[in-house]
Design a protein around this motif. Structure first.
Motif, PDB file in Angstrom:
ATOM      1  N   GLY A 112      97.980  26.546  48.803  1.00  0.00           N
ATOM      2  CA  GLY A 112      96.492  26.974  49.218  1.00  0.00           C
ATOM      3  C   GLY A 112      96.703  27.358  51.051  1.00  0.00           C
ATOM      4  O   GLY A 112      97.944  27.291  51.451  1.00  0.00           O
ATOM      5  N   THR A 113      95.459  27.724  51.463  1.00  0.00           N
ATOM      6  CA  THR A 113      95.743  28.219  53.097  1.00  0.00           C
ATOM      7  C   THR A 113      94.778  27.391  53.702  1.00  0.00           C
ATOM      8  O   THR A 113      93.322  27.274  53.172  1.00  0.00           O
ATOM      9  N   ARG A 114      95.228  26.588  54.890  1.00  0.00           N
ATOM     10  CA  ARG A 114      94.505  25.733  55.344  1.00  0.00           C
ATOM     11  C   ARG A 114      94.132  26.307  56.796  1.00  0.00           C
ATOM     12  O   ARG A 114      94.941  26.989  57.470  1.00  0.00           O
ATOM     13  N   PHE A 115      92.928  26.536  57.074  1.00  0.00           N
ATOM     14  CA  PHE A 115      92.422  27.013  58.450  1.00  0.00           C
ATOM     15  C   PHE A 115      92.427  26.214  59.342  1.00  0.00           C
ATOM     16  O   PHE A 115      91.942  24.903  59.393  1.00  0.00           O
ATOM     17  N   ILE A 116      93.128  26.257  60.683  1.00  0.00           N
ATOM     18  CA  ILE A 116      93.224  25.228  61.700  1.00  0.00           C
ATOM     19  C   ILE A 116      92.720  25.736  62.992  1.00  0.00           C
ATOM     20  O   ILE A 116      92.785  24.666  63.801  1.00  0.00           O
ATOM     21  N   ASP A 117      92.475  26.898  63.050  1.00  0.00           N
ATOM     22  CA  ASP A 117      91.473  27.174  64.408  1.00  0.00           C
ATOM     23  C   ASP A 117      90.947  28.374  64.315  1.00  0.00           C
ATOM     24  O   ASP A 117      91.175  29.225  63.064  1.00  0.00           O
ATOM     25  N   CYS A 118      89.956  28.537  65.141  1.00  0.00           N
ATOM     26  CA  CYS A 118      88.947  29.719  65.074  1.00  0.00           C
ATOM     27  C   CYS A 118      88.531  30.244  66.271  1.00  0.00           C
ATOM     28  O   CYS A 118      88.316  29.212  67.269  1.00  0.00           O
TER      29      CYS A 118
END
Length: 250
Positions: A112-118
Protein backbone atom coordinates in the motif's frame (compact mmCIF):
# COMPACT_ATOMS: atom_id res chain seq x y z
CA UNK A 1 32.98 -9.11 39.58
CA UNK A 2 29.91 -11.23 39.04
CA UNK A 3 27.43 -10.08 36.42
CA UNK A 4 24.24 -8.59 37.78
CA UNK A 5 21.27 -10.95 37.49
CA UNK A 6 18.92 -10.26 34.59
CA UNK A 7 15.22 -10.18 35.37
CA UNK A 8 13.34 -9.82 32.05
CA UNK A 9 9.85 -8.36 31.99
CA UNK A 10 8.12 -11.05 29.99
CA UNK A 11 5.95 -8.89 27.74
CA UNK A 12 8.78 -6.43 27.03
CA UNK A 13 11.13 -9.31 26.28
CA UNK A 14 8.59 -10.77 23.84
CA UNK A 15 8.18 -7.46 22.02
CA UNK A 16 11.95 -7.05 21.68
CA UNK A 17 12.29 -10.59 20.37
CA UNK A 18 9.57 -9.85 17.82
CA UNK A 19 11.40 -6.72 16.67
CA UNK A 20 14.57 -8.74 16.16
CA UNK A 21 12.65 -11.39 14.24
CA UNK A 22 10.93 -8.73 12.11
CA UNK A 23 14.33 -7.20 11.34
CA UNK A 24 15.67 -10.59 10.28
CA UNK A 25 12.74 -11.85 8.22
CA UNK A 26 11.07 -8.58 7.09
CA UNK A 27 7.73 -10.39 6.96
CA UNK A 28 5.86 -12.20 9.75
CA UNK A 29 2.54 -13.93 10.15
CA UNK A 30 0.85 -14.44 13.51
CA UNK A 31 1.68 -18.14 13.36
CA UNK A 32 5.39 -17.34 12.82
CA UNK A 33 5.43 -15.02 15.84
CA UNK A 34 3.57 -17.50 18.03
CA UNK A 35 5.94 -20.33 17.14
CA UNK A 36 9.04 -18.19 17.68
CA UNK A 37 7.89 -16.94 21.10
CA UNK A 38 6.26 -20.17 22.21
CA UNK A 39 2.96 -18.44 22.97
CA UNK A 40 -0.65 -18.74 21.86
CA UNK A 41 -1.65 -17.15 18.57
CA UNK A 42 -3.94 -14.73 20.43
CA UNK A 43 -0.97 -13.50 22.49
CA UNK A 44 1.22 -13.13 19.41
CA UNK A 45 -1.58 -11.21 17.69
CA UNK A 46 -1.86 -8.76 20.61
CA UNK A 47 1.90 -8.17 20.61
CA UNK A 48 1.98 -7.55 16.86
CA UNK A 49 -0.98 -5.17 17.10
CA UNK A 50 0.91 -3.28 19.81
CA UNK A 51 3.84 -2.86 17.41
CA UNK A 52 1.40 -1.60 14.76
CA UNK A 53 -0.15 0.90 17.17
CA UNK A 54 3.29 2.47 17.68
CA UNK A 55 4.19 2.31 13.95
CA UNK A 56 6.91 -0.31 14.50
CA UNK A 57 5.02 -2.70 12.23
CA UNK A 58 2.40 -2.51 9.50
CA UNK A 59 0.06 -5.15 8.11
CA UNK A 60 -0.15 -5.65 4.36
CA UNK A 61 -3.11 -6.78 2.28
CA UNK A 62 -2.18 -10.42 2.87
CA UNK A 63 -2.33 -9.98 6.67
CA UNK A 64 1.43 -10.33 7.06
CA UNK A 65 3.34 -7.92 9.29
CA UNK A 66 6.26 -5.87 7.99
CA UNK A 67 8.59 -3.23 9.48
CA UNK A 68 6.73 0.05 9.97
CA UNK A 69 7.88 3.67 9.61
CA UNK A 70 9.05 3.98 13.25
CA UNK A 71 11.15 0.83 12.87
CA UNK A 72 12.62 2.12 9.60
CA UNK A 73 13.50 5.47 11.17
CA UNK A 74 15.47 3.75 13.92
CA UNK A 75 17.34 1.61 11.39
CA UNK A 76 18.14 4.50 9.06
CA UNK A 77 18.92 7.38 11.38
CA UNK A 78 20.08 8.66 14.73
CA UNK A 79 17.69 9.60 17.53
CA UNK A 80 17.67 13.31 16.76
CA UNK A 81 17.10 13.01 13.01
CA UNK A 82 13.78 14.53 11.85
CA UNK A 83 11.28 12.28 10.09
CA UNK A 84 10.64 12.32 6.35
CA UNK A 85 7.64 14.63 6.62
CA UNK A 86 9.67 17.22 8.51
CA UNK A 87 12.67 16.91 6.20
CA UNK A 88 10.72 17.08 2.95
CA UNK A 89 7.78 19.37 3.68
CA UNK A 90 9.57 22.34 2.11
CA UNK A 91 9.98 20.38 -1.11
CA UNK A 92 6.28 19.44 -1.15
CA UNK A 93 5.44 23.14 -0.78
CA UNK A 94 7.96 24.18 -3.45
CA UNK A 95 6.52 21.71 -5.96
CA UNK A 96 3.01 22.91 -5.10
CA UNK A 97 4.00 26.54 -5.84
CA UNK A 98 5.51 25.49 -9.16
CA UNK A 99 2.52 23.59 -10.51
CA UNK A 100 -0.37 25.19 -8.54
CA UNK A 101 -1.87 21.74 -7.96
CA UNK A 102 -2.17 19.46 -4.94
CA UNK A 103 1.11 17.74 -4.08
CA UNK A 104 1.60 14.71 -1.83
CA UNK A 105 4.46 12.92 -0.13
CA UNK A 106 3.98 9.18 0.33
CA UNK A 107 5.78 6.05 1.46
CA UNK A 108 5.36 2.35 0.74
CA UNK A 109 3.72 0.25 3.47
CA UNK A 110 3.59 -3.38 2.39
CA UNK A 111 1.73 -3.25 -0.92
CA UNK A 112 0.00 0.00 0.00
CA UNK A 113 0.91 3.67 -0.29
CA UNK A 114 0.63 5.81 2.85
CA UNK A 115 0.12 9.54 2.27
CA UNK A 116 2.14 11.41 4.91
CA UNK A 117 2.17 15.05 3.77
CA UNK A 118 0.29 17.39 1.44
CA UNK A 119 0.21 20.91 0.06
CA UNK A 120 -3.33 21.40 -1.25
CA UNK A 121 -4.14 23.41 -4.36
CA UNK A 122 -6.00 26.71 -3.71
CA UNK A 123 -8.08 26.26 -6.86
CA UNK A 124 -11.82 25.71 -6.49
CA UNK A 125 -11.69 22.46 -8.49
CA UNK A 126 -8.87 20.52 -6.86
CA UNK A 127 -7.75 17.21 -5.41
CA UNK A 128 -8.15 17.26 -1.64
CA UNK A 129 -5.56 16.15 0.89
CA UNK A 130 -5.15 12.41 1.39
CA UNK A 131 -2.89 12.61 4.45
CA UNK A 132 -3.19 9.42 6.50
CA UNK A 133 -4.85 7.39 3.74
CA UNK A 134 -3.48 4.01 2.69
CA UNK A 135 -4.28 3.09 -0.93
CA UNK A 136 -3.16 0.13 -3.05
CA UNK A 137 0.30 1.04 -4.32
CA UNK A 138 -0.35 -0.15 -7.86
CA UNK A 139 -3.12 2.42 -8.44
CA UNK A 140 -1.23 5.52 -7.24
CA UNK A 141 1.54 7.32 -9.09
CA UNK A 142 3.87 7.48 -6.09
CA UNK A 143 3.12 3.86 -5.26
CA UNK A 144 4.00 2.73 -8.79
CA UNK A 145 7.23 4.73 -8.66
CA UNK A 146 8.19 2.97 -5.42
CA UNK A 147 7.09 -0.48 -6.61
CA UNK A 148 9.27 -0.03 -9.70
CA UNK A 149 12.29 0.03 -7.37
CA UNK A 150 11.62 -3.49 -6.09
CA UNK A 151 13.28 -6.64 -7.38
CA UNK A 152 11.15 -9.28 -9.09
CA UNK A 153 11.32 -11.38 -5.91
CA UNK A 154 10.23 -8.49 -3.68
CA UNK A 155 7.33 -7.70 -6.02
CA UNK A 156 6.21 -11.36 -6.06
CA UNK A 157 6.38 -11.43 -2.26
CA UNK A 158 4.08 -8.39 -2.01
CA UNK A 159 1.75 -9.61 -4.78
CA UNK A 160 1.64 -13.40 -4.85
CA UNK A 161 -1.54 -13.35 -6.93
CA UNK A 162 -3.55 -11.06 -9.19
CA UNK A 163 -4.39 -7.70 -7.66
CA UNK A 164 -7.68 -6.22 -6.54
CA UNK A 165 -8.67 -3.14 -8.51
CA UNK A 166 -9.82 0.15 -7.07
CA UNK A 167 -13.36 0.12 -5.58
CA UNK A 168 -15.79 -0.85 -8.32
CA UNK A 169 -13.01 -1.74 -10.76
CA UNK A 170 -11.99 -5.20 -11.98
CA UNK A 171 -8.94 -7.05 -10.68
CA UNK A 172 -5.62 -6.19 -12.31
CA UNK A 173 -3.36 -8.81 -13.81
CA UNK A 174 0.15 -8.94 -12.29
CA UNK A 175 1.76 -9.18 -15.73
CA UNK A 176 0.05 -5.90 -16.69
CA UNK A 177 1.42 -4.20 -13.58
CA UNK A 178 4.92 -5.54 -14.28
CA UNK A 179 4.77 -3.99 -17.77
CA UNK A 180 3.65 -0.68 -16.25
CA UNK A 181 6.53 -0.77 -13.77
CA UNK A 182 9.02 -1.44 -16.57
CA UNK A 183 7.74 1.74 -18.25
CA UNK A 184 8.13 3.64 -14.96
CA UNK A 185 11.75 2.50 -14.68
CA UNK A 186 12.44 3.60 -18.26
CA UNK A 187 10.82 7.04 -17.88
CA UNK A 188 11.77 7.80 -14.29
CA UNK A 189 8.19 8.71 -13.31
CA UNK A 190 4.79 7.08 -12.92
CA UNK A 191 1.28 8.12 -13.95
CA UNK A 192 -2.05 7.37 -12.29
CA UNK A 193 -4.70 8.09 -14.90
CA UNK A 194 -8.01 7.81 -13.00
CA UNK A 195 -6.90 4.51 -11.48
CA UNK A 196 -7.25 5.46 -7.80
CA UNK A 197 -10.29 7.67 -8.35
CA UNK A 198 -12.33 8.75 -11.35
CA UNK A 199 -11.55 12.28 -12.49
CA UNK A 200 -8.04 12.43 -11.00
CA UNK A 201 -4.69 12.24 -12.76
CA UNK A 202 -1.41 12.13 -10.85
CA UNK A 203 2.29 12.00 -11.69
CA UNK A 204 4.87 10.74 -9.17
CA UNK A 205 8.60 10.12 -8.80
CA UNK A 206 10.88 8.65 -6.13
CA UNK A 207 12.85 10.60 -3.55
CA UNK A 208 16.16 8.89 -2.77
CA UNK A 209 18.57 8.98 0.13
CA UNK A 210 22.30 9.58 -0.24
CA UNK A 211 22.92 5.95 -1.21
CA UNK A 212 20.38 6.10 -4.04
CA UNK A 213 17.71 4.05 -2.23
CA UNK A 214 14.11 5.16 -2.83
CA UNK A 215 12.60 6.15 0.54
CA UNK A 216 9.48 8.11 -0.49
CA UNK A 217 7.68 9.54 -3.50
CA UNK A 218 6.49 13.01 -4.48
CA UNK A 219 3.36 13.32 -6.59
CA UNK A 220 1.24 16.00 -8.24
CA UNK A 221 -2.49 15.25 -8.39
CA UNK A 222 -5.02 17.28 -10.36
CA UNK A 223 -8.51 17.00 -11.87
CA UNK A 224 -8.29 15.17 -15.18
CA UNK A 225 -9.93 18.16 -16.90
CA UNK A 226 -6.72 20.14 -16.27
CA UNK A 227 -4.32 17.35 -17.21
CA UNK A 228 -4.65 16.37 -20.87
CA UNK A 229 -2.08 13.86 -22.06
CA UNK A 230 0.06 16.67 -23.48
CA UNK A 231 0.54 18.18 -19.99
CA UNK A 232 1.88 15.00 -18.37
CA UNK A 233 5.51 15.44 -19.54
CA UNK A 234 5.51 18.99 -18.11
CA UNK A 235 4.27 17.78 -14.72
CA UNK A 236 6.68 14.82 -14.81
CA UNK A 237 9.61 17.17 -15.39
CA UNK A 238 8.63 19.28 -12.36
CA UNK A 239 8.07 16.25 -10.13
CA UNK A 240 11.40 14.64 -11.05
CA UNK A 241 13.24 17.93 -10.48
CA UNK A 242 11.59 18.29 -7.06
CA UNK A 243 12.48 14.69 -6.16
CA UNK A 244 16.12 15.25 -7.12
CA UNK A 245 16.24 18.44 -5.01
CA UNK A 246 14.71 16.60 -2.06
CA UNK A 247 17.53 14.05 -2.08
CA UNK A 248 19.92 16.78 -0.94
CA UNK A 249 18.14 17.06 2.41
CA UNK A 250 18.21 13.32 3.23
Amino acid sequence: MRNKPWYPVESADSVLRLLLLLSERQRLRVSDAAEHLGVARSTAHRLLRTLCARDFATQDAHRAYRPGPAFERIIRSGPATPDLRTLLHGHVEALHRKVDETCHLMVLEGNGTRFIDCAESPQVLRVSSRIGMLLPAHVTSGGKALLAELSAEEFADLYPRNLPGAPGAPAVDRATVRRQLATVRRRGYAVNSEESERGIVAVGACVRDGSGRAVAALAVAAPSARVPRARIPELASEVMAAARAATVDL
